[in-house]
Write a protein that holds these residues in place. Sequence first.
Motif, short mmCIF file in Angstrom:
data_model
loop_
_atom_site.label_atom_id
_atom_site.label_comp_id
_atom_site.label_asym_id
_atom_site.label_seq_id
_atom_site.Cartn_x
_atom_site.Cartn_y
_atom_site.Cartn_z
N UNK A 92 -11.09 3.18 -5.13
CA UNK A 92 -10.44 3.69 -3.93
C UNK A 92 -9.97 2.54 -3.03
N UNK A 93 -10.82 1.59 -2.79
CA UNK A 93 -10.46 0.48 -1.91
C UNK A 93 -9.39 -0.41 -2.55
N UNK A 94 -9.36 -0.48 -3.87
CA UNK A 94 -8.30 -1.24 -4.55
C UNK A 94 -6.93 -0.63 -4.25
N UNK A 110 -3.54 -2.03 -2.12
CA UNK A 110 -2.16 -1.97 -2.60
C UNK A 110 -1.22 -1.60 -1.47
N UNK A 111 -1.68 -0.76 -0.56
CA UNK A 111 -0.82 -0.33 0.55
C UNK A 111 -0.43 -1.50 1.45
N UNK A 112 -1.16 -2.58 1.39
CA UNK A 112 -0.86 -3.73 2.24
C UNK A 112 0.19 -4.64 1.62
N UNK A 113 0.45 -4.47 0.33
CA UNK A 113 1.38 -5.38 -0.35
C UNK A 113 2.47 -4.67 -1.14
N UNK A 114 2.21 -3.47 -1.64
CA UNK A 114 3.16 -2.74 -2.48
C UNK A 114 3.93 -1.76 -1.61
N UNK A 115 5.24 -1.83 -1.65
CA UNK A 115 6.06 -0.97 -0.77
C UNK A 115 6.84 0.08 -1.54
N UNK A 116 6.89 0.01 -2.85
CA UNK A 116 7.55 1.05 -3.63
C UNK A 116 7.06 0.99 -5.07
N UNK A 141 4.39 5.98 -13.90
CA UNK A 141 3.30 5.20 -14.49
C UNK A 141 2.74 4.22 -13.47
N UNK A 142 3.64 3.55 -12.75
CA UNK A 142 3.19 2.61 -11.72
C UNK A 142 2.51 3.36 -10.58
N UNK A 143 3.07 4.49 -10.20
CA UNK A 143 2.48 5.27 -9.12
C UNK A 143 1.09 5.78 -9.51
N UNK A 144 0.90 6.09 -10.78
CA UNK A 144 -0.39 6.60 -11.24
C UNK A 144 -1.50 5.59 -11.05
N UNK A 145 -1.18 4.31 -11.12
CA UNK A 145 -2.20 3.29 -10.89
C UNK A 145 -2.67 3.32 -9.44
N UNK A 146 -1.76 3.68 -8.55
CA UNK A 146 -2.14 3.84 -7.14
C UNK A 146 -2.90 5.14 -6.92
#
Length: 319
Positions: free
Chosen positions: A119-121, A125-131, A136-141
């Motif tokens: 969860x904290x990982x 991501x919200x601090x560095x990933x903007x899109x 598949x990429x979204x699923x990692x989030x």
Amino acid sequence: MRAHSTIPQRADPRPADPNLAADYAECRRINARYGRTYFLATRLLPPPRRPSIHALYAFARVADEIVDTPGPDPTTALTELDLALKGALTGEPVSDPVLRALTDTVRRHDLDPALFADFLASMRMDLTVTDYPDFAALARYTHGSASVIGLMLLPVLGTVVPRADAAPYASALGTAYQLTNFLRDVGEDLDRGRVYLPADELAAFGVDRERLARARETGTRDPAVRRAIAHLVAHARSVYRLAEPGTALLDPVARPCVDTATRLYSGILDEIAAADYDVLNRRAVVSGARRLSVALPGAARCVAARFGLLRRRGPARAA
């Protein structure tokens, strides 16, 4: 099937420690203030199971606040939260009431600490990933931000099958809720510099970040954006359908809670559709009247489920 059930036998008894009771009360206050849908649904659980739900929600809210309303150094704040949680789980004293309640919840239900690490990982991501380029990429989030929430809740809710059998459905339901949030909050997320809608899905309709921003800034209704949002709403509904069989795998007294939360949350998609998929100029909310119309039948099912449980236990044990 019953031999393999993981229904809590003495689920979440009210803490005898008055300080711990106050910690849970603070978590309840946070849930009531910020998570109206979750809080309403949680009211349908047997009272002894509610505090753990409040603790899990409150912890997630604390992390969300660090990310969404960042101070001067949100990365450090998340790291400090992570270290404080790890310390609390290993027996170190903590002063934060949310962490104290959460630690008690983790111990009561033997929750896997790895779920909180995941969860904290995602919060980091919200601090560095903007899109996100694709699903598949979204699923990692969404694994860390949503799927693990469903997995955290399973031991609290209880299941009538081995927990591992119910886990994929709980994970999918968490993802469905998160996708609903993404669609409801497109405009607000855009203002924070984030786009959670997969870029390739948007591109299929001729939409990109710039087009979203332009429609947001001008308040115009862009037909291409409308079609893209309609497509993504349909996708979110498909994830709800994947998760649907999982409700029947839960402890009967927990099913009305989850069913009500799902009806209310998926109702946000109905509101988006009713607004002709305009998510940039308005925020879809489920009306109070509809919330009540969903909650009241849920309450009736809740009473019926508890009455059935008492009948199965018999008069002596029910007393």
